[in-house]
Enzyme design. Sequence first.
Site, PDB file in Angstrom:
ATOM      1  N   GLU A   1      -6.882  -5.163   9.634  1.00  0.00           N
ATOM      2  CA  GLU A   1      -5.882  -4.153   9.968  1.00  0.00           C
ATOM      3  C   GLU A   1      -6.298  -3.437  11.251  1.00  0.00           C
ATOM      4  O   GLU A   1      -7.025  -2.429  11.202  1.00  0.00           O
ATOM      5  CB  GLU A   1      -5.771  -3.127   8.834  1.00  0.00           C
ATOM      6  CG  GLU A   1      -5.252  -3.710   7.541  1.00  0.00           C
ATOM      7  CD  GLU A   1      -4.441  -2.677   6.765  1.00  0.00           C
ATOM      8  OE1 GLU A   1      -3.348  -3.013   6.332  1.00  0.00           O
ATOM      9  OE2 GLU A   1      -4.901  -1.531   6.626  1.00  0.00           O
TER      10      GLU A   1
ATOM     11  N   HIS B   1     -10.128   1.348   3.938  1.00  0.00           N
ATOM     12  CA  HIS B   1      -8.912   1.413   4.748  1.00  0.00           C
ATOM     13  C   HIS B   1      -9.169   2.316   5.956  1.00  0.00           C
ATOM     14  O   HIS B   1      -9.887   3.309   5.857  1.00  0.00           O
ATOM     15  CB  HIS B   1      -7.763   1.967   3.887  1.00  0.00           C
ATOM     16  CG  HIS B   1      -6.442   1.837   4.581  1.00  0.00           C
ATOM     17  ND1 HIS B   1      -6.041   2.701   5.565  1.00  0.00           N
ATOM     18  CD2 HIS B   1      -5.444   0.923   4.445  1.00  0.00           C
ATOM     19  CE1 HIS B   1      -4.846   2.333   6.008  1.00  0.00           C
ATOM     20  NE2 HIS B   1      -4.461   1.256   5.350  1.00  0.00           N
TER      21      HIS B   1
ATOM     22  N   LYS C   1       0.019   4.262  -0.254  1.00  0.00           N
ATOM     23  CA  LYS C   1      -0.648   5.425   0.340  1.00  0.00           C
ATOM     24  C   LYS C   1      -0.381   6.679  -0.508  1.00  0.00           C
ATOM     25  O   LYS C   1      -0.247   6.577  -1.725  1.00  0.00           O
ATOM     26  CB  LYS C   1      -0.222   5.594   1.798  1.00  0.00           C
ATOM     27  CG  LYS C   1      -0.406   4.292   2.589  1.00  0.00           C
ATOM     28  CD  LYS C   1      -0.328   4.436   4.066  1.00  0.00           C
ATOM     29  CE  LYS C   1      -0.547   3.074   4.714  1.00  0.00           C
ATOM     30  NZ  LYS C   1      -0.612   3.129   6.163  1.00  0.00           N
TER      31      LYS C   1
ATOM     32  N   ASN D   1       0.862  -1.185   0.000  1.00  0.00           N
ATOM     33  CA  ASN D   1       0.000   0.000   0.000  1.00  0.00           C
ATOM     34  C   ASN D   1       0.903   1.241   0.000  1.00  0.00           C
ATOM     35  O   ASN D   1       1.491   1.582   1.015  1.00  0.00           O
ATOM     36  CB  ASN D   1      -0.895  -0.035   1.252  1.00  0.00           C
ATOM     37  CG  ASN D   1      -1.846   1.138   1.308  1.00  0.00           C
ATOM     38  OD1 ASN D   1      -1.921   1.941   0.372  1.00  0.00           O
ATOM     39  ND2 ASN D   1      -2.583   1.240   2.403  1.00  0.00           N
TER      40      ASN D   1
END
Length: 265
Positions: A174, A98, A8, A6
Amino acid sequence: MFLVANWKMNMTRSLIDGYLDVLAGRPMSGLLERKRLSVALAAPHIYLDYVNREVHRRKLPVQIVAQDVSTRTSGAFTGEVGVPNLLDIGIKGSLIGHSERRRFFRETDEDVVAKTGLCLNGGVVPIICFGESRPDRENGVTLETLRSQLEPVCEEIVRAREEGIYTPFYLAYEPVWAIGSGVNAGLSDIQEVVTFVCEAFPWPDPPNCLYGGSVGLENIRELASSEFLSGFLVGSSWLDPNGLLNSAELLPQTERTAQEGVRFK
Ligand code: PGA
């Protein structure tokens, strides 16, 4: 196993070039085949097309996924990127929900369900993130939080199956307190959550569950020894392509093939 880096809100075109050069400079196909791994890079929207083209040009065995997608399909929604936009540039997977989207952009469980539905309908593989906050854990309400996040997601997946839509999906556990903190959840906590998630809801197929939150070279091997994880979603330590490849090297060879059925393209 399925490994998702990821990125980001990081990277530039020149950093992307450098990243892909490192991947191309190591015998990646052999490594992935030997360890039965699939790799995806979750790139910022603005770079999705660029990374996808560059990956193809270099014949790299990696898939490109988005980090988010709109709750809308198209129309007057300034700044949004919808499933049809992803498909138009050949992107067949997206992270959904997320915790940074939930926390900083007030994304709700309802949004996550809507995004999941649009992805499934469009044939974009959703990688649906869920996880409890530190206060949830301290107050003993972890499983309640996970239930409220995932029960409606499961209903949406069941609805899609009933309509004859068989787009695969991933779940990514997560815990919010483990993301970027340097403290990963312990194996027994992860096992408890994954077991709960698999058993508490009527998933139409057994869910493939990834783990994310401070995964790195120092802990990936131990985490991968578990039977219940299908892969990892990693931020900081895979911003370095060597971190990703060195992690892959550390993973045990596995006979598990369920995840191999999921190909985005
Ligand atoms: P981290 O991030 O690996 O930096 O903890 C994981 C994620 O947010 O997906």
